[in-house]
Design a protein around this motif. Structure first.
Motif, short mmCIF file in Angstrom:
data_model
loop_
_atom_site.label_atom_id
_atom_site.label_comp_id
_atom_site.label_asym_id
_atom_site.label_seq_id
_atom_site.Cartn_x
_atom_site.Cartn_y
_atom_site.Cartn_z
N ILE A 19 4.97 15.09 -12.37
CA ILE A 19 5.26 14.10 -11.34
C ILE A 19 4.83 12.73 -11.85
O ILE A 19 3.89 12.61 -12.63
N ASP A 20 5.54 11.72 -11.40
CA ASP A 20 5.20 10.36 -11.80
C ASP A 20 4.41 9.66 -10.69
O ASP A 20 4.10 10.28 -9.66
N TYR A 38 3.60 10.86 -6.79
CA TYR A 38 2.22 10.97 -6.31
C TYR A 38 2.03 10.14 -5.04
O TYR A 38 1.39 10.59 -4.10
N ARG A 39 2.61 8.96 -4.99
CA ARG A 39 2.49 8.11 -3.80
C ARG A 39 3.19 8.76 -2.62
O ARG A 39 2.67 8.75 -1.50
N ILE A 40 4.37 9.36 -2.84
CA ILE A 40 5.07 10.08 -1.78
C ILE A 40 4.20 11.23 -1.27
O ILE A 40 4.06 11.44 -0.06
N LEU A 41 3.61 11.95 -2.19
CA LEU A 41 2.73 13.07 -1.82
C LEU A 41 1.57 12.58 -0.96
O LEU A 41 1.25 13.18 0.07
N LEU A 52 8.32 2.36 1.92
CA LEU A 52 6.98 2.11 1.38
C LEU A 52 6.91 2.24 -0.14
O LEU A 52 6.04 1.65 -0.78
N VAL A 53 7.82 3.03 -0.72
CA VAL A 53 7.78 3.24 -2.18
C VAL A 53 8.99 2.62 -2.89
O VAL A 53 9.21 2.85 -4.07
N HIS A 54 9.79 1.87 -2.12
CA HIS A 54 10.94 1.14 -2.67
C HIS A 54 12.02 2.06 -3.23
O HIS A 54 12.54 1.87 -4.32
N LEU A 55 12.35 3.10 -2.44
CA LEU A 55 13.44 4.02 -2.76
C LEU A 55 14.28 4.23 -1.50
O LEU A 55 13.83 3.95 -0.39
N THR A 56 15.47 4.78 -1.67
CA THR A 56 16.26 5.17 -0.50
C THR A 56 15.68 6.46 0.08
O THR A 56 14.96 7.21 -0.60
N GLY A 57 16.00 6.71 1.33
CA GLY A 57 15.58 7.96 1.96
C GLY A 57 16.11 9.17 1.22
O GLY A 57 15.44 10.19 1.08
N GLN A 58 17.35 9.06 0.71
CA GLN A 58 17.97 10.16 -0.04
C GLN A 58 17.19 10.44 -1.33
O GLN A 58 16.95 11.59 -1.69
N ALA A 59 16.76 9.38 -2.02
CA ALA A 59 15.99 9.56 -3.26
C ALA A 59 14.63 10.19 -2.96
O ALA A 59 14.15 11.04 -3.72
N ILE A 97 11.02 15.00 -2.91
CA ILE A 97 10.26 15.98 -2.13
C ILE A 97 10.77 17.39 -2.41
O ILE A 97 9.98 18.32 -2.60
N ARG A 98 12.09 17.56 -2.47
CA ARG A 98 12.66 18.89 -2.79
C ARG A 98 12.18 19.35 -4.16
O ARG A 98 11.82 20.52 -4.34
N ARG A 99 12.14 18.46 -5.12
CA ARG A 99 11.67 18.81 -6.47
C ARG A 99 10.20 19.23 -6.44
O ARG A 99 9.82 20.22 -7.07
#
Length: 142
Positions: free
Chosen positions: A6-7, A11-14, A31-38, A43-45
């Motif tokens: 994990i990058d 880790y921030r998402i976690l 909060l992490v500067h990504l799309t909801g889809q990304a 999270i699935r990974r």
């Protein structure tokens, strides 16, 4: 599995999910500067890698009448009692956790019951497998 799977963003998402598992993918993405889809893909990974094993909630057992919180060390009578005891503990609704332990005792259980009579009934059932020591929760610190 290594920590390099994990990058920093994973880790921030976690960490955000640990703090509040009800956050939407879209809110986490902001909060992490990504799309909801990304975020959903990451999270699935992490679920596939078994980094995320599930989700939980914090709750107040007193609000639903579970007034007794006890920690029980179980001392089994014989080696053949392990499997039947494990099946009993897994099936019993009042048993919140069971851990096989080293040191004094064979198992440690955390149980919640509505009252002392229900705890006594559970303890009577435990006598089929061996003996026990009970410690009652006097208040959680952390």
């Amino acid at each position: 599995m290594t920590a390099t799977q994990i990058d920093h963003t994973d880790y921030r998402i976690l960490q955000l999910l640990i703090e509040d598992s009800t956050l939407s993918h879209k809110d986490i993405g902001a909060l992490v500067h990504l799309t909801g889809q990304a975020v959903g893909a990451r999270i699935r990974r992490m679920r596939e890698l078994e980094i995320i094993e599930g989700y939980t909630i914090h709750w107040n057992p007193l609000r639903i009448g579970q007034n007794i919180h006890a920690f029980i060390t179980v001392f089994l009578s014989t080696k053949s009692d392990h499997l039947p005891f494990q099946e009993f503990a897994k099936a019993h609704d009042n048993v919140a956790e069971v851990h096989r332990i080293s040191g004094e005792g064979c198992y440690w259980m955390r149980v919640r019951t509505v009252n002392q009579e229900a705890l006594n009934a559970l303890l009577d059932e435990l006598l089929v497998y061996g003996n026990y020591r009970v410690n009652l929760d006097m208040g959680q610190i952390k």
